[in-house]
Design a protein around this motif. Structure first.
Motif, PDB file in Angstrom:
ATOM      1  N   ILE A 113      -2.670  -3.085  10.153  1.00 52.43           N
ATOM      2  CA  ILE A 113      -2.392  -3.959   9.019  1.00 52.43           C
ATOM      3  C   ILE A 113      -0.907  -3.825   8.715  1.00 52.43           C
ATOM      4  CG2 ILE A 113      -2.813  -4.367   6.555  1.00 52.43           C
ATOM      5  CD1 ILE A 113      -5.627  -3.241   6.958  1.00 52.43           C
ATOM      6  N   GLU A 114      -0.251  -4.966   8.599  1.00 52.01           N
ATOM      7  CA  GLU A 114       1.187  -4.957   8.336  1.00 52.01           C
ATOM      8  C   GLU A 114       1.478  -4.425   6.934  1.00 52.01           C
ATOM      9  OE1 GLU A 114       4.999  -8.016   8.314  1.00 52.01           O
ATOM     10  OE2 GLU A 114       2.994  -8.778   8.745  1.00 52.01           O
ATOM     11  N   ASN A 115       2.450  -3.543   6.844  1.00 48.29           N
ATOM     12  CA  ASN A 115       2.839  -2.949   5.567  1.00 48.29           C
ATOM     13  C   ASN A 115       3.845  -3.869   4.875  1.00 48.29           C
ATOM     14  OD1 ASN A 115       2.958  -1.110   3.491  1.00 48.29           O
ATOM     15  ND2 ASN A 115       4.410   0.232   4.529  1.00 48.29           N
ATOM     16  N   VAL A 116       3.331  -4.976   4.357  1.00 49.62           N
ATOM     17  CA  VAL A 116       4.168  -6.000   3.734  1.00 49.62           C
ATOM     18  C   VAL A 116       4.683  -5.523   2.371  1.00 49.62           C
ATOM     19  CG1 VAL A 116       2.955  -7.869   4.914  1.00 49.62           C
ATOM     20  CG2 VAL A 116       2.166  -7.124   2.662  1.00 49.62           C
ATOM     21  N   ILE A 121       2.918  -8.776  -8.986  1.00 49.76           N
ATOM     22  CA  ILE A 121       1.925  -8.395  -9.990  1.00 49.76           C
ATOM     23  C   ILE A 121       1.627  -6.895  -9.910  1.00 49.76           C
ATOM     24  CG2 ILE A 121      -0.090  -8.949  -8.542  1.00 49.76           C
ATOM     25  CD1 ILE A 121      -1.454  -9.997 -11.101  1.00 49.76           C
ATOM     26  N   ALA A 122       1.589  -6.347  -8.696  1.00 55.09           N
ATOM     27  CA  ALA A 122       1.328  -4.912  -8.511  1.00 55.09           C
ATOM     28  C   ALA A 122       2.529  -4.080  -8.953  1.00 55.09           C
ATOM     29  CB  ALA A 122       0.989  -4.625  -7.053  1.00 55.09           C
ATOM     30  N   ILE A 123       3.708  -4.540  -8.616  1.00 53.61           N
ATOM     31  CA  ILE A 123       4.931  -3.823  -9.007  1.00 53.61           C
ATOM     32  C   ILE A 123       5.016  -3.732 -10.528  1.00 53.61           C
ATOM     33  CG2 ILE A 123       7.459  -3.993  -9.044  1.00 53.61           C
ATOM     34  CD1 ILE A 123       7.226  -5.107  -6.142  1.00 53.61           C
ATOM     35  N   ASP A 124       4.713  -4.840 -11.201  1.00 54.57           N
ATOM     36  CA  ASP A 124       4.756  -4.852 -12.667  1.00 54.57           C
ATOM     37  C   ASP A 124       3.662  -3.990 -13.281  1.00 54.57           C
ATOM     38  OD1 ASP A 124       6.898  -6.572 -12.533  1.00 54.57           O
ATOM     39  OD2 ASP A 124       5.720  -8.375 -12.958  1.00 54.57           O
ATOM     40  N   TYR A 125       2.434  -4.131 -12.795  1.00 49.53           N
ATOM     41  CA  TYR A 125       1.307  -3.433 -13.408  1.00 49.53           C
ATOM     42  C   TYR A 125       1.390  -1.917 -13.231  1.00 49.53           C
ATOM     43  CZ  TYR A 125      -3.468  -2.073 -14.570  1.00 49.53           C
ATOM     44  OH  TYR A 125      -4.568  -1.465 -15.129  1.00 49.53           O
ATOM     45  N   TRP A 126       1.689  -1.476 -12.006  1.00 56.16           N
ATOM     46  CA  TRP A 126       1.735  -0.034 -11.751  1.00 56.16           C
ATOM     47  C   TRP A 126       3.137   0.552 -11.895  1.00 56.16           C
ATOM     48  CZ3 TRP A 126      -1.908  -2.823  -8.761  1.00 56.16           C
ATOM     49  CH2 TRP A 126      -3.231  -2.425  -8.954  1.00 56.16           C
ATOM     50  N   ARG A 127       4.079  -0.292 -12.312  1.00 53.83           N
ATOM     51  CA  ARG A 127       5.472   0.136 -12.488  1.00 53.83           C
ATOM     52  C   ARG A 127       6.019   0.784 -11.209  1.00 53.83           C
ATOM     53  NH1 ARG A 127       2.710   2.036 -17.169  1.00 53.83           N
ATOM     54  NH2 ARG A 127       3.046   0.647 -18.920  1.00 53.83           N
ATOM     55  N   LEU A 128       5.785   0.085 -10.118  1.00 56.26           N
ATOM     56  CA  LEU A 128       6.253   0.570  -8.814  1.00 56.26           C
ATOM     57  C   LEU A 128       7.715   0.174  -8.616  1.00 56.26           C
ATOM     58  CD1 LEU A 128       3.156  -0.535  -6.690  1.00 56.26           C
ATOM     59  CD2 LEU A 128       3.718   1.787  -7.431  1.00 56.26           C
ATOM     60  N   LYS A 130      10.905  -1.646  -7.003  1.00 53.90           N
ATOM     61  CA  LYS A 130      11.026  -3.038  -6.541  1.00 53.90           C
ATOM     62  C   LYS A 130      10.816  -3.176  -5.034  1.00 53.90           C
ATOM     63  CE  LYS A 130      11.953  -4.811 -10.540  1.00 53.90           C
ATOM     64  NZ  LYS A 130      10.810  -5.316 -11.252  1.00 53.90           N
ATOM     65  N   ASP A 131      11.082  -2.110  -4.274  1.00 48.78           N
ATOM     66  CA  ASP A 131      10.912  -2.171  -2.819  1.00 48.78           C
ATOM     67  C   ASP A 131       9.558  -1.592  -2.364  1.00 48.78           C
ATOM     68  OD1 ASP A 131      11.474   0.468  -3.442  1.00 48.78           O
ATOM     69  OD2 ASP A 131      12.826   0.779  -1.734  1.00 48.78           O
ATOM     70  N   ALA A 132       8.593  -1.525  -3.273  1.00 46.58           N
ATOM     71  CA  ALA A 132       7.265  -0.984  -2.946  1.00 46.58           C
ATOM     72  C   ALA A 132       6.596  -1.831  -1.867  1.00 46.58           C
ATOM     73  CB  ALA A 132       6.396  -0.935  -4.195  1.00 46.58           C
ATOM     74  N   THR A 133       5.711  -1.181  -1.126  1.00 47.94           N
ATOM     75  CA  THR A 133       5.009  -1.848  -0.031  1.00 47.94           C
ATOM     76  C   THR A 133       3.502  -1.858  -0.292  1.00 47.94           C
ATOM     77  OG1 THR A 133       4.744   0.205   1.199  1.00 47.94           O
ATOM     78  CG2 THR A 133       6.767  -1.082   1.621  1.00 47.94           C
ATOM     79  N   LEU A 134       2.789  -2.505   0.606  1.00 49.57           N
ATOM     80  CA  LEU A 134       1.334  -2.536   0.527  1.00 49.57           C
ATOM     81  C   LEU A 134       0.763  -1.121   0.521  1.00 49.57           C
ATOM     82  CD1 LEU A 134      -1.358  -4.052   0.545  1.00 49.57           C
ATOM     83  CD2 LEU A 134      -1.171  -4.197   3.049  1.00 49.57           C
ATOM     84  N   LYS A 135       1.341  -0.239   1.301  1.00 45.90           N
ATOM     85  CA  LYS A 135       0.868   1.144   1.343  1.00 45.90           C
ATOM     86  C   LYS A 135       0.977   1.795  -0.040  1.00 45.90           C
ATOM     87  CE  LYS A 135       1.296   5.540   3.709  1.00 45.90           C
ATOM     88  NZ  LYS A 135       1.869   6.271   4.837  1.00 45.90           N
ATOM     89  N   ASP A 136       2.062   1.539  -0.749  1.00 38.84           N
ATOM     90  CA  ASP A 136       2.223   2.080  -2.104  1.00 38.84           C
ATOM     91  C   ASP A 136       1.143   1.544  -3.043  1.00 38.84           C
ATOM     92  OD1 ASP A 136       4.640   3.439  -1.396  1.00 38.84           O
ATOM     93  OD2 ASP A 136       5.734   1.545  -1.629  1.00 38.84           O
ATOM     94  N   VAL A 137       0.843   0.252  -2.903  1.00 42.03           N
ATOM     95  CA  VAL A 137      -0.174  -0.375  -3.749  1.00 42.03           C
ATOM     96  C   VAL A 137      -1.553   0.210  -3.459  1.00 42.03           C
ATOM     97  CG1 VAL A 137      -1.346  -2.544  -4.286  1.00 42.03           C
ATOM     98  CG2 VAL A 137       1.138  -2.521  -3.997  1.00 42.03           C
ATOM     99  N   VAL A 138      -1.900   0.323  -2.191  1.00 43.19           N
ATOM    100  CA  VAL A 138      -3.214   0.863  -1.821  1.00 43.19           C
ATOM    101  C   VAL A 138      -3.327   2.315  -2.291  1.00 43.19           C
ATOM    102  CG1 VAL A 138      -4.728   1.432   0.109  1.00 43.19           C
ATOM    103  CG2 VAL A 138      -3.515  -0.757   0.084  1.00 43.19           C
TER     104      VAL A 138
END
Length: 175
Positions: A113-116, A121-128, A130-138
């Motif tokens: 799975i590509e780490n896009v 919405i995820a960056i805002d909600y979890w306060r990640l 700005k350069d966060a990736t899918l791996k950070d979200v998961v």
């Protein structure tokens, strides 16, 4: 994505039923209404994030309505009959979610799975960052699921001791 559409149901059902009980009995919930509604909102944000990544088709949306309708009514009845069992079921479902997200992370690490880039919405909600990736979200979603597991097993344990949830302070404010 499909699992996240029903994942918010237990929190909203539990929160709603505790809310109504609190009003009927003129008693506090010990923070449990807020904790369960926070869980429902958190699960909804998991879904909103996944929808940004997956872009569901019309027939998937129709399937969501069917599955959600069946699950809502089934879980509602389960919670009315035995809140202890309902919370335990949710705890076990959350354990499966943790496993699924762990496999998701492995697939990202293995390049399946590509780490896009993370959706805004995820960056805002979890306060990640700005350069966060899918791996950070998961990773943060998996941590949320672990919290939901612990909260629901705790709620079931309280009921197993013959106590009401309001007798033990709810674990809130994890986000």
């Amino acid at each position: 994505m499909m699992l996240e559409t029903v994942a918010a149901v237990p929190g909203i059902v539990g929160g709603m039923l505790l809310h109504l009980r609190s009003i009927r009995r003129f008693e506090h919930s010990g923070g449990w209404i807020k904790a369960l509604l926070e869980e429902a909102e958190n699960e909804r944000m998991h879904l909103m994030t996944m929808m940004e990544l997956v872009k569901p088709k019309w027939y998937e949306r129709l399937l969501v309505m069917l599955v959600q309708g069946i699950f809502f009514n089934s879980f509602f009845l389960c919670y009315v009959v035995s809140p202890r069992v309902a919370h335990r079921i949710v705890g076990y479902l959350e354990e499966e979610a943790i496993h699924s997200y762990t496999e998701f992370l492995k697939d990202i690490d293995d390049g399946k799975i590509e780490n896009v880039a993370a959706p805004a919405i995820a960056i805002d909600y979890w306060r990640l960052p700005k350069d966060a990736t899918l791996k950070d979200v998961v990773t943060v979603i998996r941590a949320d699921e672990a919290h939901h597991r612990d909260v629901n097993h705790f709620a079931s344990d309280i009921r197993n001791q013959g106590k009401e949830l309001r007798e033990a302070a709810a674990p809130i404010g994890y986000h």
